[in-house]
Scaffold this motif. Structure first.
Motif, PDB file in Angstrom:
ATOM      1  N   VAL A  42      13.178  42.541  11.421  1.00 53.26           N
ATOM      2  CA  VAL A  42      13.027  43.729  12.248  1.00 53.26           C
ATOM      3  C   VAL A  42      11.990  43.375  13.317  1.00 53.26           C
ATOM      4  O   VAL A  42      10.865  42.985  12.988  1.00 53.26           O
ATOM      5  CB  VAL A  42      12.564  44.950  11.427  1.00 53.26           C
ATOM      6  CG1 VAL A  42      12.398  46.169  12.323  1.00 53.26           C
ATOM      7  CG2 VAL A  42      13.553  45.237  10.296  1.00 53.26           C
ATOM      8  N   THR A  43      12.404  43.498  14.579  1.00 51.33           N
ATOM      9  CA  THR A  43      11.544  43.091  15.685  1.00 51.33           C
ATOM     10  C   THR A  43      11.303  44.261  16.632  1.00 51.33           C
ATOM     11  O   THR A  43      12.234  44.967  16.997  1.00 51.33           O
ATOM     12  CB  THR A  43      12.200  41.929  16.472  1.00 51.33           C
ATOM     13  OG1 THR A  43      12.498  40.862  15.568  1.00 51.33           O
ATOM     14  CG2 THR A  43      11.279  41.414  17.565  1.00 51.33           C
ATOM     15  N   SER A 101       3.844  41.091  11.405  1.00 51.95           N
ATOM     16  CA  SER A 101       2.967  40.968  12.568  1.00 51.95           C
ATOM     17  C   SER A 101       3.137  42.208  13.430  1.00 51.95           C
ATOM     18  O   SER A 101       3.910  43.108  13.089  1.00 51.95           O
ATOM     19  CB  SER A 101       3.317  39.700  13.367  1.00 51.95           C
ATOM     20  OG  SER A 101       4.528  39.873  14.084  1.00 51.95           O
ATOM     21  N   ALA A 102       2.476  42.243  14.554  1.00 51.28           N
ATOM     22  CA  ALA A 102       2.574  43.397  15.451  1.00 51.28           C
ATOM     23  C   ALA A 102       3.948  43.527  16.085  1.00 51.28           C
ATOM     24  O   ALA A 102       4.296  44.594  16.583  1.00 51.28           O
ATOM     25  CB  ALA A 102       1.506  43.293  16.543  1.00 51.28           C
ATOM     26  N   SER A 103       4.744  42.451  16.055  1.00 55.66           N
ATOM     27  CA  SER A 103       6.060  42.514  16.698  1.00 55.66           C
ATOM     28  C   SER A 103       7.224  42.161  15.783  1.00 55.66           C
ATOM     29  O   SER A 103       8.375  42.328  16.179  1.00 55.66           O
ATOM     30  CB  SER A 103       6.090  41.587  17.915  1.00 55.66           C
ATOM     31  OG  SER A 103       5.866  40.246  17.511  1.00 55.66           O
ATOM     32  N   HIS A 134       5.964  40.530  23.654  1.00 56.47           N
ATOM     33  CA  HIS A 134       4.880  41.494  23.520  1.00 56.47           C
ATOM     34  C   HIS A 134       5.485  42.861  23.240  1.00 56.47           C
ATOM     35  O   HIS A 134       6.373  43.301  23.938  1.00 56.47           O
ATOM     36  CB  HIS A 134       4.037  41.549  24.789  1.00 56.47           C
ATOM     37  CG  HIS A 134       3.218  40.319  24.995  1.00 56.47           C
ATOM     38  ND1 HIS A 134       3.747  39.177  25.560  1.00 56.47           N
ATOM     39  CD2 HIS A 134       1.942  40.034  24.689  1.00 56.47           C
ATOM     40  CE1 HIS A 134       2.810  38.255  25.613  1.00 56.47           C
ATOM     41  NE2 HIS A 134       1.711  38.739  25.086  1.00 56.47           N
ATOM     42  N   ALA A 135       4.996  43.507  22.218  1.00 54.16           N
ATOM     43  CA  ALA A 135       5.528  44.824  21.846  1.00 54.16           C
ATOM     44  C   ALA A 135       4.944  45.911  22.730  1.00 54.16           C
ATOM     45  O   ALA A 135       3.796  45.838  23.148  1.00 54.16           O
ATOM     46  CB  ALA A 135       5.203  45.120  20.386  1.00 54.16           C
ATOM     47  N   GLY A 186       5.656  48.266   8.294  1.00 56.69           N
ATOM     48  CA  GLY A 186       4.536  47.331   8.265  1.00 56.69           C
ATOM     49  C   GLY A 186       3.502  47.665   7.202  1.00 56.69           C
ATOM     50  O   GLY A 186       2.879  46.773   6.631  1.00 56.69           O
ATOM     51  N   LYS A 187       3.327  48.949   6.906  1.00 57.92           N
ATOM     52  CA  LYS A 187       2.385  49.369   5.862  1.00 57.92           C
ATOM     53  C   LYS A 187       2.846  48.900   4.480  1.00 57.92           C
ATOM     54  O   LYS A 187       2.070  48.878   3.532  1.00 57.92           O
ATOM     55  CB  LYS A 187       2.229  50.887   5.849  1.00 57.92           C
ATOM     56  CG  LYS A 187       1.506  51.432   7.048  1.00 57.92           C
ATOM     57  CD  LYS A 187       1.487  52.944   7.016  1.00 57.92           C
ATOM     58  CE  LYS A 187       0.944  53.516   8.309  1.00 57.92           C
ATOM     59  NZ  LYS A 187       1.096  54.976   8.375  1.00 57.92           N
ATOM     60  N   LEU A 188       4.114  48.530   4.377  1.00 58.91           N
ATOM     61  CA  LEU A 188       4.682  48.094   3.098  1.00 58.91           C
ATOM     62  C   LEU A 188       4.633  46.578   2.930  1.00 58.91           C
ATOM     63  O   LEU A 188       5.200  46.039   1.985  1.00 58.91           O
ATOM     64  CB  LEU A 188       6.125  48.585   2.975  1.00 58.91           C
ATOM     65  CG  LEU A 188       6.277  50.103   3.010  1.00 58.91           C
ATOM     66  CD1 LEU A 188       7.742  50.487   3.071  1.00 58.91           C
ATOM     67  CD2 LEU A 188       5.591  50.731   1.808  1.00 58.91           C
TER      68      LEU A 188
END
Length: 183
Positions: A89-90, A69-71, A19-20, A35-37
């Motif tokens: 990248v996590t 994803s979110a993480s 969980h991030a 993430g926007k990319l």
């Protein structure tokens, strides 16, 4: 009281592995910008060293920001015809990590895979430096002093990947966006 209890429970859940943590510093801003990319494709070449002796010299390099994803964000990195590499990248409760996933053509893991490191607090929303972790030092002793830098230009059109070893430049790839992100 209910709101406070809910906040405590949520904070506890976010601290669990997988969980991030909530956005709180430049590492989180960098992850959000990357993430926007998602869906963007970058093409380019090795620009350093420029002596032609480097294994990636003269080969087309392609990085695709995908599986976001979110993480976790996965970036397959193709060198010429070799599609065996993926940068991962996590987001973790401690910040960000970068791992290099290397696979054989049949999908099985290479014996030197999942090496990388963690980002310190000295990065920015457009660049993060990942210092080699203990796993990397055991797997590839010569890479114990590696620092990898991922950076994205403020407009998202340029992606750079840099490797330093022992404080000296070892490799640099400059890639320009050829396909815009999925929106």
């Amino acid at each position: 009281m209910i709101l406070r209890t809910t906040a405590i429970v949520l904070a506890g859940l976010l601290a669990l592995p997988g969980h991030a943590a909530p956005a709180s510093d430049a590492r989180d801003a960098f992850f959000a910008n990357l993430g926007k990319l998602c869906g963007a494709v970058y093409e380019g070449a090795s620009v350093a060293p420029d002596d032609g002796g480097e294994a990636f010299a003269g080969k087309k390099l392609v990085a695709t920001v995908s599986a976001c994803s979110a993480s976790e964000i996965r970036i397959p990195f193709v060198v010429g015809e070799d599609a065996s590499r993926t940068w991962i990248v996590t987001r973790t409760p401690a910040g960000l990590t970068l791992q290099h996933d290397h696979r054989h053509a049949d999908g099985s893991p290479d014996e030197q895979t999942m090496y990388g490191g963690a980002a310190g607090s000295d990065g920015s929303a457009i660049a993060q430096r990942f210092r080699a972790d203990a796993y990397t030092a055991r797997l590839i002793p010569a890479a114990a002093a590696n620092v990898w830098t991922l950076s994205v230009s403020p407009d998202g059109r340029k992606l750079s990947y840099v490797l330093e070893r022992d404080g000296k430049p070892r490799f640099r790839a400059e890639l320009l966006q050829t396909r815009v992100p999925n929106r």
